[in-house]
Design a protein around this motif. Structure first.
Motif, PDB file in Angstrom:
ATOM      1  N   ILE A 166       0.850  -1.190   0.000  1.00  0.00           N
ATOM      2  CA  ILE A 166       0.000   0.000   0.000  1.00  0.00           C
ATOM      3  C   ILE A 166       0.887   1.243   0.000  1.00  0.00           C
ATOM      4  N   ASP A 167       0.770   2.038  -1.046  1.00  0.00           N
ATOM      5  CA  ASP A 167       1.552   3.275  -1.158  1.00  0.00           C
ATOM      6  C   ASP A 167       0.734   4.400  -0.542  1.00  0.00           C
ATOM      7  N   CYS A 168       1.123   4.841   0.666  1.00  0.00           N
ATOM      8  CA  CYS A 168       0.319   5.830   1.397  1.00  0.00           C
ATOM      9  C   CYS A 168       0.555   7.252   0.905  1.00  0.00           C
ATOM     10  N   ALA A 169      -0.418   8.103   1.212  1.00  0.00           N
ATOM     11  CA  ALA A 169      -0.310   9.522   0.885  1.00  0.00           C
ATOM     12  C   ALA A 169       0.613  10.207   1.897  1.00  0.00           C
ATOM     13  N   PRO A 170       1.151  11.370   1.540  1.00  0.00           N
ATOM     14  CA  PRO A 170       2.013  12.102   2.477  1.00  0.00           C
ATOM     15  C   PRO A 170       1.188  12.818   3.540  1.00  0.00           C
ATOM     16  N   SER A 171       0.577  12.049   4.412  1.00  0.00           N
ATOM     17  CA  SER A 171      -0.258  12.644   5.458  1.00  0.00           C
ATOM     18  C   SER A 171      -0.521  11.574   6.496  1.00  0.00           C
ATOM     19  N   LEU A 172      -1.114  11.986   7.604  1.00  0.00           N
ATOM     20  CA  LEU A 172      -1.529  11.014   8.615  1.00  0.00           C
ATOM     21  C   LEU A 172      -3.043  11.093   8.750  1.00  0.00           C
ATOM     22  N   ASP A 173      -3.710  11.228   7.615  1.00  0.00           N
ATOM     23  CA  ASP A 173      -5.154  11.413   7.641  1.00  0.00           C
ATOM     24  C   ASP A 173      -5.904  10.078   7.603  1.00  0.00           C
ATOM     25  N   GLN A 174      -7.193  10.140   7.345  1.00  0.00           N
ATOM     26  CA  GLN A 174      -8.014   8.926   7.365  1.00  0.00           C
ATOM     27  C   GLN A 174      -7.615   7.915   6.300  1.00  0.00           C
ATOM     28  N   LEU A 175      -7.068   8.370   5.194  1.00  0.00           N
ATOM     29  CA  LEU A 175      -6.633   7.408   4.172  1.00  0.00           C
ATOM     30  C   LEU A 175      -5.450   6.607   4.708  1.00  0.00           C
ATOM     31  N   THR A 176      -4.493   7.296   5.304  1.00  0.00           N
ATOM     32  CA  THR A 176      -3.331   6.602   5.867  1.00  0.00           C
ATOM     33  C   THR A 176      -3.751   5.695   7.025  1.00  0.00           C
ATOM     34  N   ILE A 177      -4.674   6.161   7.841  1.00  0.00           N
ATOM     35  CA  ILE A 177      -5.193   5.321   8.934  1.00  0.00           C
ATOM     36  C   ILE A 177      -5.802   4.044   8.343  1.00  0.00           C
ATOM     37  N   ASN A 178      -6.511   4.167   7.225  1.00  0.00           N
ATOM     38  CA  ASN A 178      -7.047   2.982   6.555  1.00  0.00           C
ATOM     39  C   ASN A 178      -5.922   2.059   6.090  1.00  0.00           C
ATOM     40  N   GLY A 179      -4.853   2.637   5.579  1.00  0.00           N
ATOM     41  CA  GLY A 179      -3.703   1.841   5.141  1.00  0.00           C
ATOM     42  C   GLY A 179      -3.086   1.098   6.307  1.00  0.00           C
ATOM     43  N   LEU A 180      -2.923   1.793   7.439  1.00  0.00           N
ATOM     44  CA  LEU A 180      -2.306   1.176   8.620  1.00  0.00           C
ATOM     45  C   LEU A 180      -3.226   0.109   9.222  1.00  0.00           C
ATOM     46  N   THR A 181      -4.510   0.345   9.143  1.00  0.00           N
ATOM     47  CA  THR A 181      -5.460  -0.619   9.706  1.00  0.00           C
ATOM     48  C   THR A 181      -5.470  -1.903   8.880  1.00  0.00           C
ATOM     49  N   ALA A 182      -5.162  -1.778   7.591  1.00  0.00           N
ATOM     50  CA  ALA A 182      -5.199  -2.948   6.707  1.00  0.00           C
ATOM     51  C   ALA A 182      -3.902  -3.762   6.742  1.00  0.00           C
ATOM     52  N   ALA A 183      -2.816  -3.176   7.277  1.00  0.00           N
ATOM     53  CA  ALA A 183      -1.483  -3.774   7.099  1.00  0.00           C
ATOM     54  C   ALA A 183      -1.074  -4.716   8.231  1.00  0.00           C
ATOM     55  N   HIS A 184      -0.203  -5.659   7.890  1.00  0.00           N
ATOM     56  CA  HIS A 184       0.488  -6.434   8.920  1.00  0.00           C
ATOM     57  C   HIS A 184       1.715  -5.666   9.407  1.00  0.00           C
ATOM     58  N   GLY A 185       2.325  -4.943   8.490  1.00  0.00           N
ATOM     59  CA  GLY A 185       3.545  -4.226   8.842  1.00  0.00           C
ATOM     60  C   GLY A 185       3.623  -2.883   8.138  1.00  0.00           C
ATOM     61  N   VAL A 186       4.291  -1.937   8.776  1.00  0.00           N
ATOM     62  CA  VAL A 186       4.546  -0.632   8.176  1.00  0.00           C
ATOM     63  C   VAL A 186       5.998  -0.582   7.735  1.00  0.00           C
ATOM     64  N   VAL A 187       6.213  -0.124   6.525  1.00  0.00           N
ATOM     65  CA  VAL A 187       7.571   0.165   6.073  1.00  0.00           C
ATOM     66  C   VAL A 187       7.699   1.687   6.061  1.00  0.00           C
TER      67      VAL A 187
END
Ligand code: ADP
Ligand code: MG
Length: 265
Positions: A130-151
């Motif tokens: 998942i290529d996240c946006a440059p922000s810590l907004d709801q889209l990124t929160i969705n990315g983090l909620t879906a992931a096993h790991g953060v790079v």
């Protein structure tokens, strides 16, 4: 087996999230894996290089799979990627921005839209990036909620200890509230300028900050090289570029891919 899911994050733009996603995906495809990349940045940079055919402005994309107002499921919006074995959840701009606004006012469960969508296709893949946006907004929160790991992708010089703290705090909140399995798979230092004194001293600071928190900086660092930007822009893997330098750089991504996957094994 169902896919391992990794989110590439940094709230700063221009650090190399999309570039790194692209070359990690290439490394995985070369290993014969089935890979899905998700373009969670409304700018759609990854879509423009990773999709096999140009994605039209009005074509269905990630926004349609996340919005409660759109009828499409994620399987309906996936398009073939550049290489066999790669698929893309595309983003065509404006619409994903409007879903972000919709998520701001949406109620309970808004952080789980992406994980819910991905659960429908995860069995078709070995790896989802998942290529996240440059922000810590709801889209990124969705990315983090879906992931096993953060790079975490960062420059050696940009990352103030404060920036790292802010991202880590967000990761911790997501872990506490929405996604207990979430871990930090590693920190990729990108565009490193090894020959400069400032590059080296920033690096030490960053390593200390990361290791103090039990996080791994992945070795080797990814250097700043024109061929990395050129190959990405030309939608080519580094192994396809044809120079020894490019091929060697491609191998760094293969190594990082293994480290990341080990972290979530
Ligand atoms: P982000 O997705 O974090 O905003 P990008 O992946 O778009 O960042 O990268 C920002 C710019 O830096 C792009 O022009 C890209 O080509 C370039 N770039 C990324 N990584 C490298 C690298 N290792 N060496 C040289 N240029 C790079
Ligand atoms: Mg990007």
């Amino acid at each position: 087996m169902t896919a391992r899911i990794f989110a590439l994050c940094n709230q700063k733009g221009g650090v190399g999230k999309s570039t790194t996603t692209f070359h990690l995906a290439r490394a995985a495809v070369l290993q014969g894996r089935r890979v899905l990349v998700v373009d969670l940045d409304p700018q759609g940079n990854l879509t423009s290089v990773a999709a096999r055919e140009a994605v039209e402005e009005d074509q269905a994309g990630l926004a349609d799979a996340l919005s409660t107002r759109a009828p499409e499921g994620i399987a309906d919006v996936i398009v073939p990627g550049l290489w066999d074995g790669l698929d893309v959840v595309p983003t065509s701009g404006v619409t994903l921005g409007s879903v972000r606004d919709e998520l701001v006012i949406a109620g309970a469960g808004r952080e789980g839209r992406l994980v819910e969508a991905l659960s429908k296709v995860a069995d078709n893949y070995d790896l989802i990036l998942i290529d996240c946006a440059p922000s810590l907004d709801q889209l990124t929160i969705n990315g983090l909620t879906a992931a096993h790991g953060v790079v975490v992708v960062t420059h050696s010089k940009l990352w103030s200890a404060n920036g790292l703290a802010q991202l880590l705090a967000t990761i911790e909140s997501v872990r506490d509230y929405y996604n207990p399995k979430l871990g930090v798979a590693g920190i990729i230092i990108n565009q490193h300028e090894e020959q400069t004194v400032s590059g080296r001293s920033w690096l030490e600071e960053l390593r200390t900050a990361a290791e103090g928190r039990g996080l791994r900086v992945l070795d080797p660092l990814i250097p700043k090289r024109v061929v990395i930007a050129d190959a990405t822009e030309a939608a080519r893997g580094l192994d396809e570029w044809g120079s020894a330098e490019a091929t060697a750089l491609g191998e760094i991504y293969a190594k990082h891919l293994s480290s990341i996957e080990e972290s979530a094994a």
